[in-house]
Write a protein that holds these residues in place. Sequence first.
Motif, PDB file in Angstrom:
ATOM      1  N   SER A 215       0.834  -1.208   0.000  1.00  0.00           N
ATOM      2  CA  SER A 215       0.000   0.000   0.000  1.00  0.00           C
ATOM      3  C   SER A 215       0.862   1.248   0.000  1.00  0.00           C
ATOM      4  CB  SER A 215      -0.930  -0.002   1.212  1.00  0.00           C
ATOM      5  OG  SER A 215      -1.821  -1.095   1.175  1.00  0.00           O
ATOM      6  N   LEU A 218       2.246   2.475  -3.298  1.00  0.00           N
ATOM      7  CA  LEU A 218       1.313   3.153  -4.208  1.00  0.00           C
ATOM      8  C   LEU A 218       1.317   4.661  -4.021  1.00  0.00           C
ATOM      9  CD1 LEU A 218      -1.757   0.726  -3.930  1.00  0.00           C
ATOM     10  CD2 LEU A 218       0.019   0.757  -5.691  1.00  0.00           C
ATOM     11  N   ARG A 223      -0.168  10.956  -6.027  1.00  0.00           N
ATOM     12  CA  ARG A 223      -1.192  10.217  -5.277  1.00  0.00           C
ATOM     13  C   ARG A 223      -0.906  10.306  -3.782  1.00  0.00           C
ATOM     14  NH1 ARG A 223      -1.902   4.338  -7.807  1.00  0.00           N
ATOM     15  NH2 ARG A 223      -3.576   4.377  -6.258  1.00  0.00           N
ATOM     16  N   THR A 226      -3.397   8.890  -1.125  1.00  0.00           N
ATOM     17  CA  THR A 226      -3.535   7.450  -0.880  1.00  0.00           C
ATOM     18  C   THR A 226      -3.239   7.149   0.576  1.00  0.00           C
ATOM     19  OG1 THR A 226      -2.853   6.979  -3.151  1.00  0.00           O
ATOM     20  CG2 THR A 226      -2.769   5.159  -1.575  1.00  0.00           C
TER      21      THR A 226
END
Length: 486
Positions: A215, A218, A223, A226
């Motif tokens: 996770s 990412l 981003r 996130t």
Amino acid sequence: MRVRSLAATLALAFGATTLAVFVLVGSFLYLALEKQIKAQDNLDIVLAARHARRLAEELETSMGIREHSDRLISIVLGNQAMSMEVFDPAGNRAVEHNIADTFAVPNVASGAATLAALPPLARVAASARITEADIGEWTGRNGAPIRGILTDARLRDGETASVLVARNMSDRWLLLDRYRDRLHLAGVAGVTLAMLLGYLLIRAALRPLRDIAASASLVTVNRLNTRIAVARVPSELETLVASLNAMLERVDLGFQRLSRFTADLAHDMRTPLSNMRGAAEVALARPRSVDEYESLLASNLEECDRLSRMIENVLFLARAEHPQFVKHMREFDAARELSHIAEYFEGIAEEALVRVRVSGAASLTADLELFRRAVSNLLANAIRYTPQGGEIVLDASASADVVRVTVSNEGQPIAAEHIERIFDRFYRVDPSRSSLPSSGLSRGSTGSAGLGLAIVRTIMELHGGSVHAQSDARSTRFVLVFRRGG
């Protein structure tokens, strides 16, 4: 250098722990079995010796020993490890059974041996009770371990015979050796299985960490919103996940602030540059008089001053956020410094047709230059937004815990939706981007570039204090709160 796997490390530790447990448990079981076998064998030897002596004591004479040899031998029949010898009162062997390996000397078992040829054993008197303490040990033929009891038995005619009951312990040694070998085999197999299962279980238990890492991978610049999923995370990792998400939240907010700051800075720097470029293009469109060129240069100089103040403020904010920013703390009279600042701004205030009044009294410990800069920024802001004929009040008050410095002015109140954001960088309540002429004050910029109140908040944070604004129909008040000893 190759980093060792956490799962492998924990599996090795688990295997070592299992090995230690196996060693302790195996040793305990081995010793317990050895002790139990020894106790049982001792009991068999003692009971056989007691029985043999009782039977011998029932005989009338020494001749009865040979006549009733079968009855005596029957005591140890059925146990291949048990042996017996009975000696007559003269010390000659009268009865023997299974003594081939009992003695180390060959002629002892030849049939011609006497009581004197036996190993040195403590003989139990005929009247004494036979106990386990009377058992002796010696080495038989082929190194076999032998345990036995030599006891006297009084015949009915008063003569004394001797009875030797012995047991060959070789079978017990073999039994314990096999048991020990099986313990070793079970221990090795158990440790290997424990390490393998431990490794698999630990890898399964560490799967949430791999999911967290996946996770986190990412998260990119594009981003930053996130977040790491917290579903089905073990309770031990909830704090870690929460901390990582909080860190990502701070990074996201910081990046957003930096983006807004960069955009606002570019916009504010573009305005004076556009003004200078536009004025220069207009001036160059046709020949101008000397006065017009001088006016153009003066206008461009004001824009350069505005850019200079903006850059100075940005550099100050950047330096103030550095952990090693140096403050020169000293104690001074806050009311007196407020009076000095008011005197400096007297000319600007008169041009704006406003009055500046100082009240209160307090002693304050702070960085004097930073204090002057914070109050100057607030006073310049108050002069800009105070209507003609209005009054600005600089007040200093002290309590047991804090010192408050208040800059209040009359004028239009600030809307509630703006009151908390006016200390953000480049934030303005109105869309106007007017600027106050530079005062040249060494204690800091007073021009408006959307950074004045942000600098005030930064200065208060450096002192461990705070700043807040209050606004209503009566006045707008900016309050600097300095903690005592801060």
